[in-house]
Design an enzyme around this catalytic site. Structure first.
Site, PDB file in Angstrom:
ATOM      1  N   ARG A 128      35.322 -61.531  75.130  1.00 11.63           N
ATOM      2  CA  ARG A 128      35.650 -60.284  76.227  1.00 11.63           C
ATOM      3  C   ARG A 128      37.026 -59.771  75.460  1.00 11.63           C
ATOM      4  NH1 ARG A 128      32.712 -62.664  79.951  1.00 11.63           N
ATOM      5  NH2 ARG A 128      30.423 -61.572  79.903  1.00 11.63           N
ATOM      6  N   LYS A 150      41.088 -47.943  66.988  1.00 10.76           N
ATOM      7  CA  LYS A 150      39.943 -47.738  66.708  1.00 10.76           C
ATOM      8  C   LYS A 150      39.424 -49.030  65.541  1.00 10.76           C
ATOM      9  CE  LYS A 150      38.514 -42.851  66.464  1.00 10.76           C
ATOM     10  NZ  LYS A 150      38.182 -41.692  65.414  1.00 10.76           N
ATOM     11  N   GLU A 192      45.280 -39.376  53.129  1.00  6.72           N
ATOM     12  CA  GLU A 192      45.432 -39.400  54.593  1.00  6.72           C
ATOM     13  C   GLU A 192      46.759 -38.831  54.919  1.00  6.72           C
ATOM     14  OE1 GLU A 192      43.099 -40.115  56.816  1.00  6.72           O
ATOM     15  OE2 GLU A 192      41.486 -41.078  55.619  1.00  6.72           O
ATOM     16  N   LYS A 241      50.416 -39.742  64.266  1.00  5.97           N
ATOM     17  CA  LYS A 241      49.228 -40.606  64.909  1.00  5.97           C
ATOM     18  C   LYS A 241      49.612 -41.148  66.029  1.00  5.97           C
ATOM     19  CE  LYS A 241      45.211 -42.899  64.031  1.00  5.97           C
ATOM     20  NZ  LYS A 241      44.280 -43.330  63.222  1.00  5.97           N
ATOM     21  N   GLU A 251      39.559 -40.039  72.039  1.00  5.21           N
ATOM     22  CA  GLU A 251      38.853 -38.913  71.106  1.00  5.21           C
ATOM     23  C   GLU A 251      37.966 -37.788  71.930  1.00  5.21           C
ATOM     24  OE1 GLU A 251      37.868 -39.918  67.164  1.00  5.21           O
ATOM     25  OE2 GLU A 251      36.391 -38.648  67.232  1.00  5.21           O
ATOM     26  N   ARG A 255      42.473 -35.993  69.680  1.00  5.66           N
ATOM     27  CA  ARG A 255      42.395 -36.852  68.512  1.00  5.66           C
ATOM     28  C   ARG A 255      41.178 -36.478  67.420  1.00  5.66           C
ATOM     29  NH1 ARG A 255      42.360 -43.497  68.665  1.00  5.66           N
ATOM     30  NH2 ARG A 255      42.231 -43.896  66.586  1.00  5.66           N
ATOM     31  N   ASN A 259      40.150 -36.228  62.212  1.00  2.73           N
ATOM     32  CA  ASN A 259      38.694 -36.234  61.575  1.00  2.73           C
ATOM     33  C   ASN A 259      38.613 -35.142  60.651  1.00  2.73           C
ATOM     34  OD1 ASN A 259      37.791 -38.558  62.826  1.00  2.73           O
ATOM     35  ND2 ASN A 259      37.313 -37.443  64.819  1.00  2.73           N
ATOM     36  N   HIS A 262      36.499 -35.345  57.510  1.00  6.10           N
ATOM     37  CA  HIS A 262      35.986 -36.772  57.536  1.00  6.10           C
ATOM     38  C   HIS A 262      34.268 -36.353  57.792  1.00  6.10           C
ATOM     39  CE1 HIS A 262      39.978 -38.357  57.742  1.00  6.10           C
ATOM     40  NE2 HIS A 262      39.319 -39.579  57.849  1.00  6.10           N
ATOM     41  N   HIS A 266      32.480 -38.357  54.906  1.00  2.59           N
ATOM     42  CA  HIS A 266      31.606 -39.346  55.342  1.00  2.59           C
ATOM     43  C   HIS A 266      30.124 -39.176  54.764  1.00  2.59           C
ATOM     44  CE1 HIS A 266      33.681 -41.169  59.272  1.00  2.59           C
ATOM     45  NE2 HIS A 266      34.367 -41.496  57.981  1.00  2.59           N
ATOM     46  N   HIS A 279      37.363 -44.004  50.293  1.00  4.52           N
ATOM     47  CA  HIS A 279      37.448 -43.408  51.722  1.00  4.52           C
ATOM     48  C   HIS A 279      38.246 -42.134  51.636  1.00  4.52           C
ATOM     49  CE1 HIS A 279      37.209 -42.390  55.708  1.00  4.52           C
ATOM     50  NE2 HIS A 279      38.294 -42.389  55.856  1.00  4.52           N
TER      51      HIS A 279
HETATM   52  P1  NAD Z   1      40.110 -51.853  51.822  1.00  6.86           P
HETATM   53  O1  NAD Z   1      40.486 -52.351  53.226  1.00  6.86           O
HETATM   54  O2  NAD Z   1      38.795 -51.950  51.151  1.00  6.86           O
HETATM   55  O3  NAD Z   1      41.242 -52.052  50.796  1.00  6.86           O
HETATM   56  C1  NAD Z   1      41.230 -51.557  49.564  1.00  6.86           C
HETATM   57  C2  NAD Z   1      41.340 -52.446  48.405  1.00  6.86           C
HETATM   58  O4  NAD Z   1      42.688 -52.917  48.178  1.00  6.86           O
HETATM   59  C3  NAD Z   1      40.740 -53.788  48.558  1.00  6.86           C
HETATM   60  O5  NAD Z   1      40.144 -54.252  47.385  1.00  6.86           O
HETATM   61  C4  NAD Z   1      41.550 -54.813  49.065  1.00  6.86           C
HETATM   62  O6  NAD Z   1      41.454 -55.950  48.830  1.00  6.86           O
HETATM   63  C5  NAD Z   1      42.857 -54.256  48.271  1.00  6.86           C
HETATM   64  N1  NAD Z   1      44.246 -54.436  48.770  1.00  6.86           N
HETATM   65  C6  NAD Z   1      44.715 -54.249  50.057  1.00  6.86           C
HETATM   66  N2  NAD Z   1      45.910 -54.497  50.180  1.00  6.86           N
HETATM   67  C7  NAD Z   1      46.432 -54.765  49.037  1.00  6.86           C
HETATM   68  C8  NAD Z   1      47.723 -55.186  48.362  1.00  6.86           C
HETATM   69  N3  NAD Z   1      48.560 -54.892  49.033  1.00  6.86           N
HETATM   70  N4  NAD Z   1      47.689 -55.028  47.015  1.00  6.86           N
HETATM   71  C9  NAD Z   1      46.680 -55.298  46.182  1.00  6.86           C
HETATM   72  N5  NAD Z   1      45.302 -55.347  46.735  1.00  6.86           N
HETATM   73  C10 NAD Z   1      45.224 -54.724  48.120  1.00  6.86           C
HETATM   74  O7  NAD Z   1      40.381 -50.123  52.077  1.00  6.86           O
HETATM   75  P2  NAD Z   1      41.235 -49.170  52.971  1.00  6.86           P
HETATM   76  O8  NAD Z   1      41.307 -47.766  52.183  1.00  6.86           O
HETATM   77  O9  NAD Z   1      42.499 -49.620  53.372  1.00  6.86           O
HETATM   78  O10 NAD Z   1      40.462 -48.943  54.261  1.00  6.86           O
HETATM   79  C11 NAD Z   1      39.160 -48.226  54.335  1.00  6.86           C
HETATM   80  C12 NAD Z   1      38.660 -48.481  55.431  1.00  6.86           C
HETATM   81  O11 NAD Z   1      39.416 -47.996  56.658  1.00  6.86           O
HETATM   82  C13 NAD Z   1      37.182 -47.859  55.730  1.00  6.86           C
HETATM   83  O12 NAD Z   1      36.115 -48.646  56.184  1.00  6.86           O
HETATM   84  C14 NAD Z   1      37.543 -46.868  56.474  1.00  6.86           C
HETATM   85  O13 NAD Z   1      36.314 -46.494  57.684  1.00  6.86           O
HETATM   86  C15 NAD Z   1      38.525 -47.548  57.562  1.00  6.86           C
HETATM   87  N6  NAD Z   1      39.205 -46.432  58.514  1.00  6.86           N
HETATM   88  C16 NAD Z   1      39.466 -46.957  59.769  1.00  6.86           C
HETATM   89  C17 NAD Z   1      40.060 -46.125  60.423  1.00  6.86           C
HETATM   90  C18 NAD Z   1      40.443 -46.366  61.992  1.00  6.86           C
HETATM   91  O14 NAD Z   1      41.007 -45.341  62.670  1.00  6.86           O
HETATM   92  N7  NAD Z   1      40.037 -47.538  62.291  1.00  6.86           N
HETATM   93  C19 NAD Z   1      41.004 -44.902  59.856  1.00  6.86           C
HETATM   94  C20 NAD Z   1      40.719 -44.792  58.620  1.00  6.86           C
HETATM   95  C21 NAD Z   1      39.968 -45.519  57.898  1.00  6.86           C
HETATM   96  N1  GLY Z   2      41.053 -41.848  61.555  1.00  4.74           N
HETATM   97  C1  GLY Z   2      40.765 -41.147  62.582  1.00  4.74           C
HETATM   98  C2  GLY Z   2      41.275 -41.578  63.769  1.00  4.74           C
HETATM   99  O1  GLY Z   2      41.981 -42.731  63.950  1.00  4.74           O
HETATM  100  O2  GLY Z   2      40.934 -41.162  64.839  1.00  4.74           O
END
Ligand code: NAD
Ligand code: GLY
Length: 385
Positions: A128, A150, A192, A241, A251, A255, A259, A262, A266, A279
């Site tokens: 939990r 999130k 972003e 942010k 949200e 918030r 998006n 997005h 998506h 992304h």
């Molecule tokens: P990712 O986590 O897939 O990383 C991208 C690539 O970079 C991977 O291959 C990883 O291994 C590599 N990598 C990471 N750091 C590195 C470094 N310092 N040096 C070399 N390689 C490195 O992608 P991302 O773009 O970071 O994240 C995308 C995800 O984030 C999506 O799933 C999206 O939905 C999510 N997201 C979430 C939120 C949220 O608020 N929680 C907001 C935006 C996006």
């Molecule tokens: N990336 C959208 C949010 O964090 O709300």
């Protein structure tokens, strides 16, 4: 926001939340400060990371945790969006059980948004909820996914369909980790940053737009060559942010502007099975659609929209062939941001000011998608020709 010097590493601190506030530390070389900055936690830590990141940063992070007298285990997952799934959630939770982790043990998410979202979700449901530290290593994760609580995974039926709001105790951003990030991934984070400028802060957008206009094929080099600009842009984005999620973590209203682009993006990611677009790339495509829709619906001045569209058109983008307006629209209607059978769009009133809108017509949405896809296809033909 306070600036503080910690040893030889200058860190900027941004606090997020009004109660249960947590700090985001931003700096170059800030991984060196992990041992001192760690919030009070139990005796065990599990570092969740992926193969690419583990190779470069896992030994340092594990060492810093051991220096804080923690017993450290690690779980190295395959890189990529497909890891954000039930299957890998089960893997993380099983590893936590096998490692004898308790409710006080800390999960350290070391990596990009995929690792952050997955490990964050695991921390939120394990017994939990147990403490969570985010160490984002992609630009996207540093300015977006690690801040705001999130967490989640994708289901077969759609992206981010299972998740929770769950705050970390600490976010540690080390800008130095961006040195090893592939340029395309860096660009996705740059997208972003552009988003924050477009929805909330025109000066930030103008600064980034000028980099995009001058160095469309060398965004990473341009920003790494100007550490002041990089650190300023990341800090401003994190502050924006923080302000937004502090006002509206769940949200309900404000918030939603995060998006921007997005819902369109998506749909593009999903229809190409997460294989073609990163992304951030999909978000740029979606932002162009949203900017066009802002103008079509009479909100944003057409000339201002045209300028933004021209700049976004310089952002390196995979081919859009195969994407069609109607299937994209159908996909968008499955979005979790649907309210009472209506899609909510984030539109611009002007550059730097975003609003939510449920009253646009299907025809305008289809037109904004079609124009963007046609524009992208023409840019691609132009490059080849
Ligand atoms: P990712 O986590 O897939 O990383 C991208 C690539 O970079 C991977 O291959 C990883 O291994 C590599 N990598 C990471 N750091 C590195 C470094 N310092 N040096 C070399 N390689 C490195 O992608 P991302 O773009 O970071 O994240 C995308 C995800 O984030 C999506 O799933 C999206 O939905 C999510 N997201 C979430 C939120 C949220 O608020 N929680 C907001 C935006 C996006
Ligand atoms: N990336 C959208 C949010 O964090 O709300």
């Amino acid at each position: 926001m306070a600036k503080r010097t910690a040893g030889d590493t200058d860190l900027t601190r941004v606090d997020v939340g009004d109660k249960d506030t947590y700090p985001v530390y931003i700096g170059t070389g800030s991984l060196n400060r992990l041992t001192d900055l760690l919030p009070g936690v139990g005796r065990q830590a599990l570092v969740v990371t992926d193969r690419h990141v583990a190779r470069r940063y896992l030994p340092r992070v594990s060492g810093a945790l051991r220096d804080a007298d923690l017993q450290v285990k690690s779980l190295v997952l395959p890189p990529g969006e497909r890891t954000k799934s039930i299957r890998f959630l089960q893997r993380v939770l099983a590893k936590m059980v096998r490692s004898g982790m308790t409710r006080g043990s800390v999960v350290v998410a070391l990596g990009g948004g995929v690792v952050g979202d997955l490990a964050g979700f695991a921390a939120s449901v394990y017994m939990r909820g147990c403490p969570l530290v985010q160490i984002p290593t992609t630009l996207l994760a540093q300015v977006d996914s690690s801040v705001g609580g999130k967490t989640g995974i994708n289901l077969k039926q759609g992206k981010n369909l299972a998740g929770s709001f769950y705050n970390p105790g600490l976010v540690l951003v080390d800008l130095q980790t961006l040195d090893t990030l592939p340029a395309r991934e860096f660009n996705a984070g740059f997208a972003e940053l552009l988003k924050y400028g477009l929805i909330f802060n025109e000066p930030l957008y103008r600064e980034l737009e000028s980099v995009l206009n001058r160095y469309p094929r060398g965004l990473k080099e341009a920003l790494l060559a100007d550490p002041g600009l990089l650190s300023r842009a990341v800090t401003r984005a994190v502050k924006i942010k923080a302000e937004i999620v502090t006002a509206d973590m769940r949200e309900n209203d404000l918030r939603m502007i995060l998006n921007f682009g997005h819902t369109f993006g998506h749909a593009a990611e999903q229809l190409t099975r997460y294989r073609r677009f990163l992304h951030g790339e999909a978000v740029v495509l979606g932002m162009e659609m949203a900017v066009r829709l802002s103008a079509l619906s009479g909100r944003l001045d057409r000339e201002a929209a045209g300028q933004v569209v021209a700049s976004l058109g310089r952002f390196p983008m995979p081919r859009v062939g195969g994407l069609r307006p109607r299937p994209m629209y159908r996909q968008m209607r499955r979005d979790k941001k649907m309210r009472d059978g209506r899609l909510t769009f984030i539109l611009l009133d002007e550059v730097g000011t975003a609003v939510t809108e449920t009253g646009v017509s299907r025809k305008q949405v289809l037109q904004s998608i079609r124009e963007t896809l046609d524009n992208r296809a023409a840019i691609r033909r132009g490059r080849r020709g």
